[in-house]
Design an enzyme around this catalytic site. Structure first.
Site, PDB file in Angstrom:
ATOM      1  N   LYS A   4       0.845  -1.204   0.000  1.00  0.00           N
ATOM      2  CA  LYS A   4       0.000   0.000   0.000  1.00  0.00           C
ATOM      3  C   LYS A   4       0.876   1.248   0.000  1.00  0.00           C
ATOM      4  O   LYS A   4       1.879   1.301   0.728  1.00  0.00           O
ATOM      5  CB  LYS A   4      -0.913  -0.025   1.233  1.00  0.00           C
ATOM      6  CG  LYS A   4      -1.936   1.108   1.274  1.00  0.00           C
ATOM      7  CD  LYS A   4      -2.868   0.986   2.482  1.00  0.00           C
ATOM      8  CE  LYS A   4      -3.900   2.093   2.530  1.00  0.00           C
ATOM      9  NZ  LYS A   4      -4.794   1.989   3.704  1.00  0.00           N
ATOM     10  N   SER A  32      -9.786   1.933   2.784  1.00  0.00           N
ATOM     11  CA  SER A  32      -8.921   2.655   1.883  1.00  0.00           C
ATOM     12  C   SER A  32      -7.853   1.798   1.194  1.00  0.00           C
ATOM     13  O   SER A  32      -7.262   2.258   0.224  1.00  0.00           O
ATOM     14  CB  SER A  32      -8.218   3.762   2.661  1.00  0.00           C
ATOM     15  OG  SER A  32      -7.355   3.215   3.651  1.00  0.00           O
ATOM     16  N   SER A  85      -9.889  -0.335   7.081  1.00  0.00           N
ATOM     17  CA  SER A  85      -9.335  -0.226   5.722  1.00  0.00           C
ATOM     18  C   SER A  85      -8.633  -1.451   5.164  1.00  0.00           C
ATOM     19  O   SER A  85      -8.324  -1.472   3.975  1.00  0.00           O
ATOM     20  CB  SER A  85      -8.375   0.957   5.655  1.00  0.00           C
ATOM     21  OG  SER A  85      -9.110   2.129   5.457  1.00  0.00           O
TER      22      SER A  85
END
Ligand code: GLN
Length: 487
Positions: A79, A154, A178
C-alpha cells in the site's frame, strides 16, 4: 497452471527447488499487471526495474548455494502509505508529489529481508481516509468482480490487486476498517493485528492511536505467514509491544471445536443488507454445526462507535497532517506569493483533496478550546466503554463475529458525494480499532455475484486463536469463487 494463479506456498516451493526462478515469477506478475491494470488501477506505481533487480538478486543467492528464506522470491504489493526507500510514496495524494523516501518502513524492511519482491505501490484513498478508494489523486480503483464497482477502501488497491492476480498477496493498513472492508468487497482475506504487534515506523500516520499494518492475502495460511514476517517489537515505534510472540503459521489449528462464539447483536441487526446477512448467518450455522457454541451477545456501546471514531480519527489526523506544508518535501503551490502564510494556504488548498480537508476541519474543531470537552473528551469516554464491553464479552466468549461490511461492493460514484453514508461502511469494523484488538475478514459467500466478508474478532494478542478459527471456518466454507475473467 499460470504462475499468477498459484498459491504462495507453491510459488515459494518452486523457487526454492529451482523449478522456477524468482525473475520468471516477477516477470509473470509484471506482465499480468501490464495486461489488466489499465482497467483496475490497483497500482499507483509499478516498480518494473526495481522488482527485476530484487528478483535477480534472489536468484543469484540461490545459485550460489546461499540459504534464502522460505518465501524468498515471492512477489508482493505494498500500500502506498508505507515508505519504500528510493521508490515514490504518494499516500494517494498530490501533496506528496515527487516524494521518494530515504528509508524503508520497518514492515517493508522486514519483507525485503524475507526476500519478498516488491512489485509496486498500491492505490488507496488519500491518506487512508475513505471506504471506496475513490478519494485517490490517482483515480479510483475498480473492483475485479465488477469494474463498475468500488473495491472498498482505503486499501482498495491492495485488495483489488490480490483479487486480480496482480500479486499473490499485499500489505494494507487499517485505521477503522481499511484492510478488512476492502478484503470483504474483493473476496480475499484481510487482517488487522492487535495494536502494537506490527511496527508503525514508516507508515505515514493518519490516526496514530488506531493505525495498524496488516496482511491481505488469498487464504488464511498466507495471512499467518505474512503476519509472521511483519510482526515483532520495533524500538523505532514507541507503541510497539515488546516480548516474544508465537509463530502464527505453525500454530494454525483448524480444529476449534468447543470454542465459544459471540454473535454481536448490534452488528447483525439494523443496516445490514439482506444478502450479506443471509451469507453471514449461513456461516454461523456452519460453525455451530461443526461443534462451536454460538450465542448472541449485546454490546450496547457499539452504537456510538462510529460517532466516537469520527471525532478521534480526524482529531489525530488534523495534528498528523500539519507537517505537509510545502516547505521540506512534496508539492508546493507555484506563482507569486505575498508571504509564507499564503504559501502554506495555497499549498494545502491545492495539495489536499476534499475528504482530507473535511477531516482536518472536523478534527481541528473537535480539539479547539471550548469544544474539546464536549466532543473529543466525550469520544474518548465512549472508547473506554467499548473497551469495557469487549472485556466483558471475553469473560464468556473466545471470539466474536459479525459481517465485515454492511453491504457488498457499491457502484463507483454512488456514495462519494454523501460522506455520512460512506462512513457507515465501517460500522462493523470500527469498534475493533477503538479497542486495539485483532480481527480478520474472510470471504463467506456471494450475494448478487459479489463477495461477502465474515469478520472474526479476538482478545488482544490472541492472533493464534483468531487465525485458527478463521482457518477452520475457511475449510468449512470451501469458498473458492474467483472474480469473473478480466479482459
Ligand atoms: N473508512 C474509514 C475512514 O475513512 C477507515 C479508514 C482506514 O481504516 N484507514 O476513516
Amino acid at each position: 497452471m499460470a504462475i499468477t494463479e498459484m498459491e504462495v506456498k507453491e510459488i515459494a516451493e518452486k523457487i526454492n527447488n529451482k523449478e522456477l526462478s524468482s525473475l520468471e515469477v516477477a516477470e509473470a506478475f509484471l506482465k499480468r499487471i501490464d495486461t489488466v491494470d489499465a482497467g483496475i488501477n490497483a497500482y499507483i506505481t509499478v516498480a518494473h526495474s526495481q522488482a527485476r533487480k530484487a528478483a535477480g538478486e534472489i536468484d543469484d543467492r540461490i545459485a550460489s548455494g546461499e540459504s534464502v528464506g522460505e518465501y524468498a522470491g515471492v512477489p508482493v504489493g505494498v500500500k502506498d502509505v508505507l515508505c519504500t526507500e528510493g521508490l515514490r510514496t504518494t499516500c494517494g495524494s498530490r501533496i506528496l508529489s515527487g516524494f521518494s523516501p530515504v528509508y524503508d518502513a520497518t514492515v517493508v524492511k522486514k519483507i525485503r529481508e524475507a526476500g519478498l519482491v516488491i512489485l509496486g505501490k498500491a492505490n488507496m484513498d488519500e491518506f487512508a481516509m475513505g471506504s471506496s478508494t475513490e478519494n485517490s489523486y490517482f483515480g479510483p480503483t475498480r473492483n475485479p468482480w465488477d469494474p463498475e464497482r468500488v473495491p472498498g477502501g482505503s486499501s482498495g488497491g491492495s485488495a483489488a490487486l490480490v483479487a486480480a492476480g496482480e500479486a499473490p498477496w499485499a500489505l494494507g493498513s487499517d485505521t477503522g476498517g481499511s484492510i478488512r472492508q476492502p478484503a470483504a468487497m474483493c473476496g480475499i482475506v484481510g487482517m488487522k493485528p492487535t495494536y502494537g504487534l506490527v511496527s508503525r515506523y514508516g507508515l505515514v500516520a493518519f490516526a496514530s492511536s488506531l493505525d495498524q499494518v496488516g496482511p491481505m492475502t488469498r487464504n488464511v495460511h498466507d495471512c499467518a505467514v505474512l503476519l509472521d514476517m511483519i510482526a515483532g517489537h520495533d524500538p523505532l515505534d514507541s507503541t510497539s509491544i515488546p516480548g516474544a510472540r508465537p509463530c502464527y503459521a505453525d500454530s494454525l489449528n483448524p480444529n476449534v471445536r468447543g470454542l465459544k462464539v459471540g454473535v454481536v447483536r448490534e452488528l447483525t441487526s439494523t443496516g445490514i443488507e439482506p444478502g450479506v446477512l443471509r451469507e453471514f448467518n449461513k456461516a454461523v450455522e456452519l460453525l455451530a454445526a461443526s461443534g462451536l457454541e454460538c450465542e448472541e451477545v449485546s454490546l450496547s456501546s457499539f452504537e456510538y462507535g462510529l460517532s466516537a471514531y469520527y471525532l478521534i480519527a480526524p482529531a489525530e489526523a488534523s495534528s498528523n497532517l500539519a507537517r505537509f506544508d510545502g516547505v521540506r518535501y512534496g508539492f508546493r503551490a507555484e506563482g507569486e506569493m505575498e508571504d509564507i502564510w499564503e504559501m502554506y494556504d495555497r499549498t494545502r488548498s491545492e495539495g489536499f483533496g476534499d475528504e482530507v480537508k473535511r477531516r482536518i476541519m472536523l478534527g481541528t474543531y473537535a480539539l479547539s478550546a471550548g469544544y474539546y470537552d464536549e466532543y473529543y473528551a466525550k469520544a474518548l469516554k465512549v472508547r473506554t466503554l467499548i473497551v469495557e464491553d469487549f472485556n466483558r464479552a471475553w469473560g464468556k466468549f473466545d471470539v466474536l463475529v459479525s459481517p465485515t461490511s454492511p453491504t457488498t461492493a457499491f457502484k463507483i460514484g454512488e456514495k462519494v458525494d454523501d460522506p455520512l453514508t460512506m462512513y457507515l461502511s465501517d460500522i462493523c469494523t470500527i469498534p475493533v480499532n477503538l479497542a486495539g484488538i485483532p480481527a480478520i475478514s474472510i470471504p463467506c459467500g456471494l450475494s448478487g455475484g459479489l463477495p461477502v466478508g465474515f469478520q472474526i474478532m479476538a482478545p488482544p494478542l490472541q492472533e493464534e486463536k483468531l487465525l485458527s478459527v478463521a482457518c477452520g471456518l475457511e475449510s468449512l466454507l470451501g469458498f473458492d469463487e474467483k472474480p469473473p475473467a478480466l479482459i
